[in-house]
Scaffold this active site. Sequence first.
Site, PDB file in Angstrom:
ATOM      1  CB  SER A  51      -0.897   0.060   1.237  1.00  0.00           C
ATOM      2  OG  SER A  51      -1.245  -1.199   1.698  1.00  0.00           O
ATOM      3  CB  THR A  52       3.703   2.245   2.208  1.00  0.00           C
ATOM      4  OG1 THR A  52       2.934   1.865   3.347  1.00  0.00           O
ATOM      5  CG2 THR A  52       4.495   3.486   2.506  1.00  0.00           C
ATOM      6  CE1 TYR A 140      -1.281  -5.059   4.650  1.00  0.00           C
ATOM      7  CE2 TYR A 140      -0.373  -4.790   2.461  1.00  0.00           C
ATOM      8  CZ  TYR A 140      -0.773  -4.246   3.652  1.00  0.00           C
ATOM      9  OH  TYR A 140      -0.651  -2.897   3.852  1.00  0.00           O
ATOM     10  CE  LYS A 166       2.359  -4.678   5.549  1.00  0.00           C
ATOM     11  NZ  LYS A 166       1.380  -3.810   6.117  1.00  0.00           N
ATOM     12  CB  THR A 168      -2.510  -3.741   8.445  1.00  0.00           C
ATOM     13  OG1 THR A 168      -1.140  -3.994   8.120  1.00  0.00           O
ATOM     14  CG2 THR A 168      -2.669  -2.240   8.641  1.00  0.00           C
ATOM     15  N   GLY A 191       0.944  -4.443  11.658  1.00  0.00           N
ATOM     16  CA  GLY A 191       0.998  -3.430  10.604  1.00  0.00           C
ATOM     17  C   GLY A 191       0.420  -2.073  10.946  1.00  0.00           C
ATOM     18  CG  ASP A 193       3.052   2.228  11.009  1.00  0.00           C
ATOM     19  OD1 ASP A 193       3.106   0.992  10.875  1.00  0.00           O
ATOM     20  OD2 ASP A 193       3.211   3.036  10.072  1.00  0.00           O
ATOM     21  CD  GLU A 194      -1.906   4.182  13.185  1.00  0.00           C
ATOM     22  OE1 GLU A 194      -1.318   3.089  13.004  1.00  0.00           O
ATOM     23  OE2 GLU A 194      -2.655   4.676  12.346  1.00  0.00           O
ATOM     24  CB  SER A 210       3.447   4.073   6.087  1.00  0.00           C
ATOM     25  OG  SER A 210       2.327   3.314   5.796  1.00  0.00           O
TER      26      SER A 210
HETATM   27  O1  MN9 Z   1       0.080  -1.735   6.797  1.00  0.00           O
HETATM   28  C1  MN9 Z   1       0.254   0.635   6.669  1.00  0.00           C
HETATM   29  N1  MN9 Z   1      -1.028   0.762   6.075  1.00  0.00           N
HETATM   30  C2  MN9 Z   1      -1.187   1.356   4.884  1.00  0.00           C
HETATM   31  C3  MN9 Z   1       0.728  -0.743   6.794  1.00  0.00           C
HETATM   32  O2  MN9 Z   1      -0.286   1.744   4.203  1.00  0.00           O
HETATM   33  C4  MN9 Z   1      -2.562   1.520   4.402  1.00  0.00           C
HETATM   34  C5  MN9 Z   1       0.331   1.277   8.052  1.00  0.00           C
HETATM   35  O3  MN9 Z   1       1.681   1.453   8.293  1.00  0.00           O
HETATM   36  C6  MN9 Z   1      -0.393   2.607   8.138  1.00  0.00           C
HETATM   37  O4  MN9 Z   1       0.066   3.417   7.093  1.00  0.00           O
HETATM   38  C7  MN9 Z   1      -0.148   3.349   9.447  1.00  0.00           C
HETATM   39  C8  MN9 Z   1      -0.974   4.627   9.511  1.00  0.00           C
HETATM   40  O5  MN9 Z   1      -2.298   4.371   9.782  1.00  0.00           O
HETATM   41  O6  MN9 Z   1      -0.400   2.527  10.523  1.00  0.00           O
END
Ligand code: MN9
Length: 308
Positions: A51-52, A140, A166, A168, A191, A193-194, A210
């Site tokens: 995605s990133t 993912y 992964k 997220t 996944g 980051d928060e 990201s």
């Molecule tokens: O999975 C990232 N998700 C996207 C990885 O790129 C959609 C995360 O790293 C988020 O960008 C991050 C911010 O919400 O947690």
Amino acid sequence: MANFKVKEIKGVIPAVLAVFNKDEEIDEEGTRLYIDYLLEQGVDGLYLTGSTGEAFLMDLTERKRYVEIVIDEVRKRVPVIVHIGDIGTKKSIKLAKHAYETGADAISSVPPFYWQFREENIFNYYFDIANSVPIPLIVYNIALAGILRLNIIKKISTIENVKGIKYTATTHDQISTIKDQIGQNFLIYSGCDEMAASGLINGADGIIGSFLSLMPELFITIYNAIQNNDLETAKAKQKDAIRIIEYSLHFDYFSVIRLGLKWMGIPGGYSRKPFKNYEGEEEKKIKKGFLDLKEKYQIEEVKFLDSL
Ligand code: MN9
């Protein structure tokens, strides 16, 4: 050929941005400098064309070229996971074979998306790609492509080459449940980051995301703190990360990450349309917002903030 075993793929793994120039073309030189920067910071691996990495804004030839540039630049220093997911099995298999031949250590894929595929379709998709190459496949799980239920994750995990996920999704209790019900060797990469600290506390083997591209040092500290049971440090650093991320998410945040890199003198490039890039007054406003955050919360040891 892969250079690392799947067990060795753990720790802090940035999701790599696609560095485009202003004309939206791949910026090879910029990409190489950015990759070198990440490796110098001590990251444990890289996750490409997800995605990133704006994968769905690139055609297959461009995705392949991006993978070739990065793997060439990495020179086997860290493991590389290549996201090969696409809307259909045929395209994904092409990308999987290319990733394997180029030297990826693992492939990864979102489930097929857009149509409401049934679980049987999703299982078959993973079965077909996992069987197309002899390297591990990391599922993912991300809301953007449709969250997979525990039962289907368990089914997919029975496919021979499927070695991890992964994750997220915000339901972090499931990280623990997946380990219990699939096995401790099934690798999990948190996944969100928060929620990096939370993912690791619940048993994730690594983090992929990201913002690890923008602040590897902060996430390396969080990762090490959790390994050392230093919850105080992990909590404090995670709070810093949340404040920075929360602010960034008010904008097209891949472009905010690009700005942060630029402020440190690292080429972060431009996003492809319809994502927006920030320049001039808008860039100034974003910078001011970060300076205010830094001051208000006394955020220290974040390199891009220190460069302002
Ligand atoms: O999975 C990232 N998700 C996207 C990885 O790129 C959609 C995360 O790293 C988020 O960008 C991050 C911010 O919400 O947690």
